[in-house]
Structures are given as C-alpha cells and as structure tokens.
Scaffold this active site. Structure first.
Site, PDB file in Angstrom:
ATOM      1  N   ASN A 164      -5.336   5.878  -1.404  1.00  9.02           N
ATOM      2  CA  ASN A 164      -6.364   6.347  -0.585  1.00  9.02           C
ATOM      3  C   ASN A 164      -5.739   7.744  -0.077  1.00  9.02           C
ATOM      4  O   ASN A 164      -4.883   7.823   0.747  1.00  9.02           O
ATOM      5  CB  ASN A 164      -6.318   5.267   0.560  1.00  9.02           C
ATOM      6  CG  ASN A 164      -7.558   5.928   1.929  1.00  9.02           C
ATOM      7  OD1 ASN A 164      -7.853   6.987   1.612  1.00  9.02           O
ATOM      8  ND2 ASN A 164      -7.871   4.796   2.557  1.00  9.02           N
ATOM      9  N   ARG A 211     -11.949  16.241  15.687  1.00 12.76           N
ATOM     10  CA  ARG A 211     -13.273  16.482  15.410  1.00 12.76           C
ATOM     11  C   ARG A 211     -14.130  16.512  16.710  1.00 12.76           C
ATOM     12  O   ARG A 211     -14.290  15.580  17.389  1.00 12.76           O
ATOM     13  CB  ARG A 211     -13.875  15.572  14.303  1.00 12.76           C
ATOM     14  CG  ARG A 211     -13.377  15.684  13.042  1.00 12.76           C
ATOM     15  CD  ARG A 211     -13.994  14.994  11.999  1.00 12.76           C
ATOM     16  NE  ARG A 211     -13.075  14.628  11.053  1.00 12.76           N
ATOM     17  CZ  ARG A 211     -13.209  13.501  10.263  1.00 12.76           C
ATOM     18  NH1 ARG A 211     -13.688  12.536  10.646  1.00 12.76           N
ATOM     19  NH2 ARG A 211     -12.232  13.337   9.232  1.00 12.76           N
ATOM     20  N   GLU A 262      -9.630  -1.057   4.829  1.00  7.11           N
ATOM     21  CA  GLU A 262     -10.231  -0.200   3.539  1.00  7.11           C
ATOM     22  C   GLU A 262      -9.574  -0.606   2.144  1.00  7.11           C
ATOM     23  O   GLU A 262     -10.242  -0.629   1.123  1.00  7.11           O
ATOM     24  CB  GLU A 262     -10.363   1.355   3.974  1.00  7.11           C
ATOM     25  CG  GLU A 262     -11.509   1.349   5.293  1.00  7.11           C
ATOM     26  CD  GLU A 262     -11.041   2.699   6.061  1.00  7.11           C
ATOM     27  OE1 GLU A 262      -9.615   2.856   6.090  1.00  7.11           O
ATOM     28  OE2 GLU A 262     -11.877   3.460   6.092  1.00  7.11           O
ATOM     29  N   ARG A 301     -10.406   5.555  -3.109  1.00  7.07           N
ATOM     30  CA  ARG A 301     -11.321   5.952  -2.134  1.00  7.07           C
ATOM     31  C   ARG A 301     -11.693   7.436  -2.395  1.00  7.07           C
ATOM     32  O   ARG A 301     -11.032   8.047  -2.408  1.00  7.07           O
ATOM     33  CB  ARG A 301     -10.694   5.869  -0.634  1.00  7.07           C
ATOM     34  CG  ARG A 301     -11.591   6.162   0.381  1.00  7.07           C
ATOM     35  CD  ARG A 301     -10.808   6.201   1.815  1.00  7.07           C
ATOM     36  NE  ARG A 301     -11.837   6.343   2.704  1.00  7.07           N
ATOM     37  CZ  ARG A 301     -11.437   7.265   3.806  1.00  7.07           C
ATOM     38  NH1 ARG A 301     -10.331   7.540   4.099  1.00  7.07           N
ATOM     39  NH2 ARG A 301     -12.065   7.542   4.771  1.00  7.07           N
ATOM     40  N   HIS A 354     -17.166   6.325   6.623  1.00  6.85           N
ATOM     41  CA  HIS A 354     -16.434   4.948   6.679  1.00  6.85           C
ATOM     42  C   HIS A 354     -17.103   3.806   6.222  1.00  6.85           C
ATOM     43  O   HIS A 354     -17.198   2.525   6.658  1.00  6.85           O
ATOM     44  CB  HIS A 354     -16.756   4.712   8.446  1.00  6.85           C
ATOM     45  CG  HIS A 354     -15.713   5.584   9.223  1.00  6.85           C
ATOM     46  ND1 HIS A 354     -15.841   6.319  10.251  1.00  6.85           N
ATOM     47  CD2 HIS A 354     -14.190   5.869   8.832  1.00  6.85           C
ATOM     48  CE1 HIS A 354     -14.897   6.745  10.634  1.00  6.85           C
ATOM     49  NE2 HIS A 354     -13.992   6.735   9.895  1.00  6.85           N
TER      50      HIS A 354
END
Ligand code: ADP
Length: 403
Positions: free
Chosen positions: A12, A241, A381, A93, A180
C-alpha cells in the site's frame, strides 16, 4: 506429510510511505509480518516492522530519495526474510481504477492502461505503477493483483456520479468516482460477518474518518453515494485537505493573490482542513488536547463534526432513512468525543448513543432502543487486499465472500 505454507504480500504505497503485510493463506488469513517504509523523500527514511504477534522488530534507517529507491530497498529486504519464499502473489492498493469494478490480475495491458490513466491521479498512480513494475522486474513470474479504491463505488447511480458541469466533460471521464473503497468493502464484509441484516438489505452509512475522511451511503450492499468525488480532495474537511469548496474561490485567489494552479493544489491538499483552520496540527488528537485552551483548535474540531453531521443527514435523506451507521478509521474508531458530537441531536434520524458503550469504543455504541444501530468497526484495508488477491487467484481458503 508436510504442508506447504503459502503467503500473500500486500503493498500500500502512500505519499511518503509504503506499507506492507505478509499474510499466510488459509482460513482465516494470518498476518505474519508487517511494517512500513516511512518518510520517503524526506530526511530520516526508515523501515520498521513487526512480527505476526505485533512485537516491534529492529528499525532500519535507509537512504531513499524517491519511491523507486524505497521500493528497491524494500524488495531486497523482503527477499531476505524467511517467509518470502512462500509468497505466491502480491496485491497492491491502486487508488484510481476508473471503470474497473473488481480487483484484477496485473497484465501488460492493465499496466499500459494505468499509465494512460496517470493524468487522472497524478498523486498516486505514478508511484503505484512504479511499485508494481519494481516487483514485476524482479519477480516476473509472481502474479500481482491491482485492488482499486474506486471499485466499491463503480455502480454509483448516474445521478450521484454526474457532475453539474458541461456535459462534454462527462464523456471525458470527469465524474464522481469516490475513494476509500477497500475500507468500505471490508466494513461491509464485517457487517455481514457480525450478522447485521443491513449488510445485504438495508440503509447503511459508513464513516471512514482518518487523515483522509469520507462517508458512503450504501443501500442493499451497494454504494449509493459518497462524499469524495473526482479526486480524494472533495467532500468532508480532512486532516490537510479542504474537502468541498466554493468553486469561485480558485479564480478569486488567482486574481487577488496571484495563486497559481500548483499553489492552489498545494493549499487545498496539504495546507487546509484541520491543519489550515487550527494552524496547530492536522492530527485530531493534538486538537482535542488543545481545544480548551486554543480557539483555533476548538473551531477546527467543531467544523469537522459539523460537516460530518451534514453529510450524515444528506446521506440519510438519499437513503430514505438509516438502519446502520458505522464509524471507522483513526478518528472514527478511537474518539468517543467526536462520535458523540457528530451524533448529537440526530435522534430524529433514529440515532441514540449509549454513553458508556461509546466511551468504551464498543462494537455497538447505540442504545438497545435506538432505531438505528451505531457501530464502531476497525477497518483493515490490507486484509481486504489480501482477501481480494486470494479470490482473484483462487489461493488457499481465503475468507469466502459473504453475499
Ligand atoms: P490514515 O488516514 O493516514 O490511515 P488514520 O486512520 O490512522 O489515518 O487516522 C489518523 C487520525 O486519527 C489522526 O487525526 C489521529 O489524531 C486520529 N486519532 C487516532 N487516535 C485517536 C484518538 N484516540 N482520539 C482522537 N483521534 C484519534
């Protein structure tokens, strides 16, 4: 008779880190080794790792000025581990998958396509491609699987996907994609495993609240809408962000402050959100610790909770009600105070928190009488990537998909 152990490696790659996990295949998948290369391109780049029990192991300081050299170091290091000979596949990922709705075996054709898609996600795709290519060069026979973060939202209804700009941009792929997705897919599998009927038939809102933060509305197991958009900068205010902004801001700042496209990009991705508002930290724990003493920290926290509440309300409306709400990721899993503030006053949506369950980060934090079930689920994840690899390649008895 000797049993041959096989394992799957997950990769990832983030903006300045590469996380990896080695899972032994089987039912369930067992985490044998995990760690990350951190601070890539910065001073003090290092590799830290843990064995399967979670015991921290030695830390290696390395020189890696970019992802390519970090990937090379990581592959060299992994090859020196006992478990590496058992690796049968690598799962990556991949943040942007455009039209891909499932994890896919990496072929030259897919790599060529990912190269073409780079302009859609210049932040992530080039680095992810580099990592895939680094493994491919060194171990050409090792199958690799791309697991797309956008795939979960691939079936978004047209009305949620369409952006209200001239139609010609839609045909160029300028649409809401949502992100996500690996986390959301994992949370939905967990909901099913926990026996929540809303996993397959019902109205679910998933709130992934980490450094990156988004919400997704899920009806009958399918993504109906999500707060991130064409890029992960959209939606809810995040650590650095901005989330959604008035589009008039970009030309205004260009006119009045001569802000260039690059500077605007830097501002909304790396200098805004909790960090920008608080001028203290992008980290929620720091802000909670300082909110009583510093109004800027208090305002940043309040903005985050207020916006999360608004998204929750919007998605409850889109779903026509709510059966299950799931909090996840760093903030969602660990902060009773933020969860309480987000849920405060939402009794009209059927949300009633139980204070002591919430304080304990319990599996279910709503009251027994609450019409909507509110849950805290630790997302994973990496495990979702490993399961996807096993499913694509038919490896071992990975957790079967729960329909
Ligand atoms: P990433 O999106 O990088 O994977 P995480 O999911 O780990 O990040 O979330 C990081 C965020 O979670 C940070 O803002 C951190 O402060 C917050 N967090 C972690 N633990 C707590 C806690 N106990 N209380 C409040 N916030 C927390």
């Amino acid at each position: 008779m000797t049993t041959v152990q096989t394992s799957v490696l997950t990769i990832n790659g983030g903006s300045s880190s590469i996380k990896f996990v080695l899972y032994q295949t089987g039912e369930p998948l067992e985490r044998r080794l995990y760690g990350k290369v951190d601070r890539i391109g910065l001073s003090g780049t290092n590799l830290t790792f843990h064995d399967g029990t979670g015991k921290p192991q030695k830390r290696h300081n390395i020189v890696a000025s970019d992802h390519k050299s970090a990937a090379k170091f990581l592959i060299d290091w992994l090859e020196g581990r006992d478990g590496f000979v058992s690796v049968r596949a690598v799962g990556h990922r991949v943040v942007h998958g455009m039209k891909h709705s499932q994890p896919e075996l990496v072929t030259q054709k897919l790599l060529d396509e990912l190269h073409r898609l780079r302009p859609y996600d210049p932040d992530h795709l080039p680095r992810e491609i580099e990592l895939i290519e680094a493994f491919r060069q060194r171990h050409p026979q090792l199958p690799q699987v791309a697991c797309f973060d956008t795939a979960f939202h691939r079936a978004l209804p047209r009305v949620a996907r369409l952006l209200p700009i001239p139609r010609r941009f839609d045909t160029k792929g300028i649409q809401r994609y949502g992100f996500h997705g690996l986390s959301y897919a994992y949370l939905m599998e967990e909901l099913a495993r926990l026996g929540d009927p809303a996993a397959t038939k019902g109205r679910v809102i998933l709130a992934h609240l980490g450094n990156g933060a988004s919400l997704a509305a899920v009806r009958n197991g399918k993504s109906l809408d999500t707060s991130m958009g064409f890029t992960p900068t959209a939606g809810l205010v995040m650590s650095t962000r901005s989330g959604d902004l008035d589009p008039g801001l970009a030309p205004y700042l260009a006119r009045t402050e001569q802000l260039t496209t690059k500077e605007f990009y830097e501002m909304v991705n790396h200098e805004s959100g909790l960090l920008g508002v608080s001028e203290i930290s992008p980290d929620m724990r720091d802000l909670l610790a300082q909110e009583a003493a510093d109004v800027r920290a208090a305002e940043a926290v309040a903005l985050f909770c207020y916006q999360a509440k608004k998204w929750l309300g919007a998605f409850a409306a889109a779903l026509g009600g709510l059966d299950t709400l799931v909090f996840s990721a760093g903030i969602g899993e660990n902060s009773p105070s933020i969860r309480a503030r987000i849920c405060e006053g939402l009794g009209f949506l059927g949300i009633e928190l139980n204070t002591s369950r919430n304080a304990a980060n319990a599996e279910v934090i709503s009251t027994d009488a609450s019409p909507a079930t509110v849950r805290v689920i630790r997302t994973d994840e990496e495990l979702m990537i490993a399961r996807s690899v096993c499913r694509v390649l038919g490896l071992g008895a990975a957790n079967k998909k729960i329909e």
